[in-house]
Design an enzyme around this catalytic site. Structure first.
Site, short mmCIF file in Angstrom:
data_model
loop_
_atom_site.label_atom_id
_atom_site.label_comp_id
_atom_site.label_asym_id
_atom_site.label_seq_id
_atom_site.Cartn_x
_atom_site.Cartn_y
_atom_site.Cartn_z
N ARG A 83 -14.68 -14.85 -12.00
CA ARG A 83 -14.23 -13.46 -11.93
C ARG A 83 -15.43 -12.50 -11.99
NH1 ARG A 83 -9.07 -12.73 -12.40
NH2 ARG A 83 -8.29 -14.46 -13.59
N ARG A 99 -5.51 -8.61 -9.03
CA ARG A 99 -6.53 -9.42 -9.71
C ARG A 99 -6.82 -8.79 -11.06
NH1 ARG A 99 -10.23 -12.90 -7.13
NH2 ARG A 99 -11.66 -12.45 -8.82
N GLY A 159 0.77 -1.24 0.00
CA GLY A 159 0.00 0.00 0.00
C GLY A 159 0.80 1.28 0.00
N HIS A 212 1.33 0.62 -13.21
CA HIS A 212 2.11 -0.57 -13.57
C HIS A 212 3.60 -0.20 -13.52
CE1 HIS A 212 2.87 -4.42 -15.44
NE2 HIS A 212 3.75 -3.80 -16.23
N ASP A 245 -3.10 -4.80 -18.71
CA ASP A 245 -2.13 -3.70 -18.85
C ASP A 245 -2.12 -3.11 -20.26
OD1 ASP A 245 -1.35 -4.12 -16.16
OD2 ASP A 245 0.09 -5.65 -16.76
N ASN A 260 1.54 2.99 -2.65
CA ASN A 260 0.83 3.90 -3.57
C ASN A 260 -0.40 4.48 -2.90
OD1 ASN A 260 1.94 4.26 -6.41
ND2 ASN A 260 2.25 2.08 -6.08
C1 GAR Z 1 3.49 -1.28 -7.33
O1 GAR Z 1 4.81 -1.31 -7.79
C2 GAR Z 1 2.53 -1.35 -8.50
O2 GAR Z 1 2.98 -0.66 -9.61
C3 GAR Z 1 2.49 -2.83 -8.75
O3 GAR Z 1 2.46 -3.41 -7.47
C4 GAR Z 1 3.16 -2.56 -6.55
C5 GAR Z 1 2.26 -2.29 -5.37
O4 GAR Z 1 2.97 -1.61 -4.39
N1 GAR Z 1 1.33 -3.18 -9.51
C6 GAR Z 1 1.32 -4.16 -10.38
O5 GAR Z 1 2.29 -4.84 -10.62
C7 GAR Z 1 -0.01 -4.36 -11.08
N2 GAR Z 1 0.13 -5.29 -12.14
P1 GAR Z 1 2.21 -0.90 -3.18
O6 GAR Z 1 1.23 -1.93 -2.61
O7 GAR Z 1 3.31 -0.58 -2.21
O8 GAR Z 1 1.51 0.30 -3.73
#
Ligand code: GAR
Length: 225
Positions: free
Chosen positions: A65, A91, A12, A109, A145, A14
């Site tokens: 899904r 997911r 989390g 991404h 993506d 982000n």
């Molecule tokens: C981030 O690097 C995000 O870009 C990636 O997961 C991580 C989550 O980090 N997302 C993907 O790979 C989606 N396909 P966070 O939980 O610390 O935000």
């Protein structure tokens, strides 16, 4: 003020960058709910600490899904969510979610799409030998993506990089551009024309007629507006 529903599965960071941007009034948004498919996600703890409602919808008990996504849609609607923000949500979404929130779901991404979609992409970038990587904020469509790209940021790949050092360098940029993309949406400045996303008010503004579907994103149908 745009009402967000943030979907998470993991640490989390982000989510935290979005919370911080809201609390410091850098972006005009409100997180209505944080939803996780993983009850152990540390992201939930971050949300609780900031008094944000959390919901857990585990995948295991749903036959498909689509069935899972129907629950998600109902929940997000109940919280009055306008923009769905995927922040490390592991997911794949079905047509049920995409059609309920067309051009109203964003994802981040950790690679420069269309290079390296999918998982473990920092490792794939290192193994491939690219000299630059980065991150991409995009609208979510029915592919994995593949949706229209809103913002990208580039980072160098260094000779002595490990997956972890590259991951951290990219993550720093994720935390910068995801709030930016949300703010552009909140200001109603995103214009989607086919695969391309334009930012109203930037140099080279798009000045052609189109259908204003809502105050937050303008979508042009057909090949060219
Ligand atoms: C981030 O690097 C995000 O870009 C990636 O997961 C991580 C989550 O980090 N997302 C993907 O790979 C989606 N396909 P966070 O939980 O610390 O935000």
């Amino acid at each position: 003020m745009v009402r967000l529903g943030v979907l998470v599965s993991g640490h989390g960071t982000n989510l935290q960058s979005i919370i911080d941007a809201i609390e410091s009034r850098r972006i005009s948004a409100e997180i209505r709910v944080v939803v996780s498919n993983n009850p152990g996600a540390y992201a939930l703890e971050r949300a609780r600490r900031h008094g944000i409602p959390v919901e857990v919808v585990e995948g295991g008990s749903y036959a498909s899904r689509e069935e899972y996504d129907r629950v998600l849609v109902e929940l997000l609607r109940r919280y009055g969510v306008e923009l769905v923000v995927l922040a490390g949500f592991m997911r794949i979404l079905s047509r049920v979610m995409i059609s309920a929130f067309p051009m109203r779901i964003m994802n981040i991404h950790p690679a420069l799409l269309p290079s390296f979609p999918g998982l473990d992409v920092q490792k794939k970038a290192l193994e491939y030998g690219v000299k630059f990587s980065g991150c991409t904020v995009h609208f979510v469509d029915e592919g994995v993506d593949t949706g229209p790209i809103i913002i990208q940021a580039v980072v160098p790949v260094r000779d002595d990089d490990t997956v972890e050092s590259l991951r951290q360098r990219i993550l720093k940029e994720e935390h910068r551009i995801y709030p930016q993309a949300i703010q552009l949406f909140a200001e109603g400045r995103l214009v989607v024309k086919g695969r391309r996303v334009f930012v109203k008010g930037d140099a080279g503004d798009v000045a052609c007629g189109g259908v204003l579907e809502n105050p937050s994103v303008t979508v042009f149908d057909g090949e060219d507006g």
